[in-house]
Motif scaffolding. Sequence first.
Motif, PDB file in Angstrom:
ATOM      1  N   ALA A 275       4.970  38.083 -33.009  1.00 22.94           N
ATOM      2  CA  ALA A 275       5.098  39.454 -33.513  1.00 22.94           C
ATOM      3  C   ALA A 275       3.923  39.802 -34.428  1.00 22.94           C
ATOM      4  O   ALA A 275       3.393  40.916 -34.365  1.00 22.94           O
ATOM      5  N   HIS A 276       3.511  38.852 -35.240  1.00 21.86           N
ATOM      6  CA  HIS A 276       2.417  39.077 -36.199  1.00 21.86           C
ATOM      7  C   HIS A 276       1.106  39.467 -35.505  1.00 21.86           C
ATOM      8  O   HIS A 276       0.389  40.345 -35.983  1.00 21.86           O
ATOM      9  N   VAL A 277       0.808  38.812 -34.382  1.00 16.62           N
ATOM     10  CA  VAL A 277      -0.450  39.119 -33.687  1.00 16.62           C
ATOM     11  C   VAL A 277      -0.288  40.234 -32.660  1.00 16.62           C
ATOM     12  O   VAL A 277      -1.250  40.610 -31.988  1.00 16.62           O
ATOM     13  N   GLY A 278       0.932  40.771 -32.532  1.00 16.72           N
ATOM     14  CA  GLY A 278       1.152  41.903 -31.640  1.00 16.72           C
ATOM     15  C   GLY A 278       1.465  41.528 -30.208  1.00 16.72           C
ATOM     16  O   GLY A 278       1.397  42.379 -29.320  1.00 16.72           O
ATOM     17  N   TYR A 279       1.805  40.270 -29.970  1.00 21.88           N
ATOM     18  CA  TYR A 279       2.163  39.843 -28.617  1.00 21.88           C
ATOM     19  C   TYR A 279       3.651  40.106 -28.373  1.00 21.88           C
ATOM     20  O   TYR A 279       4.467  39.912 -29.272  1.00 21.88           O
ATOM     21  N   PRO A 280       4.021  40.480 -27.159  1.00 20.68           N
ATOM     22  CA  PRO A 280       5.450  40.658 -26.852  1.00 20.68           C
ATOM     23  C   PRO A 280       6.139  39.293 -26.745  1.00 20.68           C
ATOM     24  O   PRO A 280       5.506  38.289 -26.399  1.00 20.68           O
ATOM     25  N   GLN A 281       7.418  39.269 -27.025  1.00 21.88           N
ATOM     26  CA  GLN A 281       8.166  38.010 -26.980  1.00 21.88           C
ATOM     27  C   GLN A 281       8.257  37.446 -25.555  1.00 21.88           C
ATOM     28  O   GLN A 281       8.397  36.236 -25.375  1.00 21.88           O
ATOM     29  N   GLN A 282       8.128  38.291 -24.558  1.00 22.46           N
ATOM     30  CA  GLN A 282       8.132  37.796 -23.182  1.00 22.46           C
ATOM     31  C   GLN A 282       6.975  36.841 -22.939  1.00 22.46           C
ATOM     32  O   GLN A 282       7.101  35.880 -22.181  1.00 22.46           O
ATOM     33  N   LEU A 283       5.840  37.095 -23.580  1.00 27.71           N
ATOM     34  CA  LEU A 283       4.690  36.209 -23.425  1.00 27.71           C
ATOM     35  C   LEU A 283       4.994  34.836 -24.007  1.00 27.71           C
ATOM     36  O   LEU A 283       4.555  33.814 -23.474  1.00 27.71           O
ATOM     37  N   ARG A 284       5.768  34.789 -25.077  1.00 25.77           N
ATOM     38  CA  ARG A 284       6.174  33.515 -25.675  1.00 25.77           C
ATOM     39  C   ARG A 284       6.957  32.689 -24.654  1.00 25.77           C
ATOM     40  O   ARG A 284       6.735  31.482 -24.513  1.00 25.77           O
ATOM     41  N   ILE A 285       7.830  33.337 -23.917  1.00 23.88           N
ATOM     42  CA  ILE A 285       8.631  32.643 -22.899  1.00 23.88           C
ATOM     43  C   ILE A 285       7.740  32.181 -21.749  1.00 23.88           C
ATOM     44  O   ILE A 285       7.838  31.037 -21.289  1.00 23.88           O
ATOM     45  N   ILE A 286       6.865  33.053 -21.289  1.00 26.40           N
ATOM     46  CA  ILE A 286       5.963  32.699 -20.183  1.00 26.40           C
ATOM     47  C   ILE A 286       5.094  31.509 -20.578  1.00 26.40           C
ATOM     48  O   ILE A 286       4.963  30.538 -19.821  1.00 26.40           O
ATOM     49  N   LEU A 287       4.494  31.563 -21.772  1.00 24.93           N
ATOM     50  CA  LEU A 287       3.662  30.448 -22.223  1.00 24.93           C
ATOM     51  C   LEU A 287       4.496  29.190 -22.445  1.00 24.93           C
ATOM     52  O   LEU A 287       4.017  28.074 -22.206  1.00 24.93           O
ATOM     53  N   GLY A 288       5.731  29.362 -22.889  1.00 21.12           N
ATOM     54  CA  GLY A 288       6.619  28.226 -23.078  1.00 21.12           C
ATOM     55  C   GLY A 288       6.931  27.499 -21.781  1.00 21.12           C
ATOM     56  O   GLY A 288       7.198  26.300 -21.772  1.00 21.12           O
ATOM     57  N   ILE A 289       6.887  28.209 -20.692  1.00 19.25           N
ATOM     58  CA  ILE A 289       7.103  27.605 -19.373  1.00 19.25           C
ATOM     59  C   ILE A 289       5.800  27.043 -18.818  1.00 19.25           C
ATOM     60  O   ILE A 289       5.764  25.933 -18.277  1.00 19.25           O
ATOM     61  N   MET A 290       4.713  27.777 -18.984  1.00 22.36           N
ATOM     62  CA  MET A 290       3.451  27.386 -18.362  1.00 22.36           C
ATOM     63  C   MET A 290       2.733  26.241 -19.086  1.00 22.36           C
ATOM     64  O   MET A 290       2.065  25.432 -18.436  1.00 22.36           O
ATOM     65  N   LYS A 291       2.851  26.170 -20.408  1.00 16.89           N
ATOM     66  CA  LYS A 291       2.136  25.117 -21.147  1.00 16.89           C
ATOM     67  C   LYS A 291       2.541  23.710 -20.732  1.00 16.89           C
ATOM     68  O   LYS A 291       1.672  22.881 -20.476  1.00 16.89           O
ATOM     69  N   PRO A 292       3.835  23.397 -20.635  1.00 16.82           N
ATOM     70  CA  PRO A 292       4.149  22.031 -20.193  1.00 16.82           C
ATOM     71  C   PRO A 292       3.772  21.771 -18.738  1.00 16.82           C
ATOM     72  O   PRO A 292       3.392  20.654 -18.387  1.00 16.82           O
ATOM     73  N   LEU A 293       3.825  22.806 -17.903  1.00 20.83           N
ATOM     74  CA  LEU A 293       3.391  22.636 -16.514  1.00 20.83           C
ATOM     75  C   LEU A 293       1.898  22.316 -16.455  1.00 20.83           C
ATOM     76  O   LEU A 293       1.458  21.464 -15.681  1.00 20.83           O
ATOM     77  N   GLY A 294       1.109  22.997 -17.290  1.00 23.35           N
ATOM     78  CA  GLY A 294      -0.320  22.714 -17.360  1.00 23.35           C
ATOM     79  C   GLY A 294      -0.580  21.318 -17.887  1.00 23.35           C
ATOM     80  O   GLY A 294      -1.462  20.602 -17.385  1.00 23.35           O
ATOM     81  N   ALA A 295       0.182  20.903 -18.894  1.00 23.52           N
ATOM     82  CA  ALA A 295       0.017  19.559 -19.454  1.00 23.52           C
ATOM     83  C   ALA A 295       0.337  18.488 -18.412  1.00 23.52           C
ATOM     84  O   ALA A 295      -0.382  17.491 -18.288  1.00 23.52           O
ATOM     85  N   ILE A 296       1.396  18.714 -17.657  1.00 20.60           N
ATOM     86  CA  ILE A 296       1.765  17.765 -16.595  1.00 20.60           C
ATOM     87  C   ILE A 296       0.655  17.693 -15.551  1.00 20.60           C
ATOM     88  O   ILE A 296       0.288  16.613 -15.090  1.00 20.60           O
ATOM     89  N   ALA A 297       0.094  18.851 -15.205  1.00 19.64           N
ATOM     90  CA  ALA A 297      -1.001  18.878 -14.222  1.00 19.64           C
ATOM     91  C   ALA A 297      -2.193  18.066 -14.713  1.00 19.64           C
ATOM     92  O   ALA A 297      -2.855  17.380 -13.929  1.00 19.64           O
ATOM     93  N   LEU A 298      -2.484  18.132 -16.009  1.00 23.53           N
ATOM     94  CA  LEU A 298      -3.620  17.381 -16.542  1.00 23.53           C
ATOM     95  C   LEU A 298      -3.335  15.883 -16.595  1.00 23.53           C
ATOM     96  O   LEU A 298      -4.245  15.072 -16.400  1.00 23.53           O
ATOM     97  N   LEU A 299      -2.104  15.505 -16.869  1.00 21.30           N
ATOM     98  CA  LEU A 299      -1.780  14.097 -17.090  1.00 21.30           C
ATOM     99  C   LEU A 299      -1.632  13.279 -15.811  1.00 21.30           C
ATOM    100  O   LEU A 299      -2.021  12.116 -15.774  1.00 21.30           O
ATOM    101  N   PHE A 300      -1.058  13.865 -14.780  1.00 25.33           N
ATOM    102  CA  PHE A 300      -0.747  13.088 -13.589  1.00 25.33           C
ATOM    103  C   PHE A 300      -1.870  13.142 -12.567  1.00 25.33           C
ATOM    104  O   PHE A 300      -2.557  14.159 -12.442  1.00 25.33           O
ATOM    105  N   PRO A 301      -2.067  12.048 -11.836  1.00 25.65           N
ATOM    106  CA  PRO A 301      -3.154  12.008 -10.842  1.00 25.65           C
ATOM    107  C   PRO A 301      -2.859  12.928  -9.654  1.00 25.65           C
ATOM    108  O   PRO A 301      -1.721  13.327  -9.425  1.00 25.65           O
ATOM    109  N   GLY A 302      -3.916  13.222  -8.931  1.00 29.35           N
ATOM    110  CA  GLY A 302      -3.798  14.071  -7.756  1.00 29.35           C
ATOM    111  C   GLY A 302      -3.901  15.548  -8.106  1.00 29.35           C
ATOM    112  O   GLY A 302      -4.034  15.923  -9.267  1.00 29.35           O
ATOM    113  N   PHE A 303      -3.879  16.375  -7.112  1.00 29.94           N
ATOM    114  CA  PHE A 303      -3.919  17.824  -7.233  1.00 29.94           C
ATOM    115  C   PHE A 303      -5.095  18.328  -8.074  1.00 29.94           C
ATOM    116  O   PHE A 303      -4.904  19.067  -9.043  1.00 29.94           O
TER     117      PHE A 303
END
Length: 126
Positions: A37-65
């Motif tokens: 809220a402080h930086v003016g981002y909508p709360q929906q973005l918090r949810i989207i990033l909350g889903i995408m960040k661990p998916l990105g981390a998993i992509a970086l950690l595991f071999p392949g793809f």
Amino acid sequence: MARKVAYWVSTAIVSAMSFFAAFAYLSGNPQAVQGFAHVGYPQQLRIILGIMKPLGAIALLFPGFPKLKEWAYAGFTFAWISAFIAHSLAKDGAEAFAPLVLLALLVVSYLTRPVSRNWHPGTLQA
């Protein structure tokens, strides 16, 4: 050997921080909610990033793809540059530079990653 250590340390830190952020975002941590809220981002973005960040981390950690890894690196780059700009515009002082620290670690991860984790355009890799 130093290259391998640099890769794994930087990738592990980036991934761990992404998992911690995702937990804060998805659990509705008051500090995360207020921060968006402080930086003016909508709360929906918090949810989207909350889903995408661990998916990105998993992509970086595991071999392949390797193509998926490129997208994860790009996604983290866009997110952290955007976070830096948002915090700077909100006049958050030194706190605005925290995303750039993570971005620097991401660059180390990207530049030191093993050849087997690189995407080679024009090949049939996923």
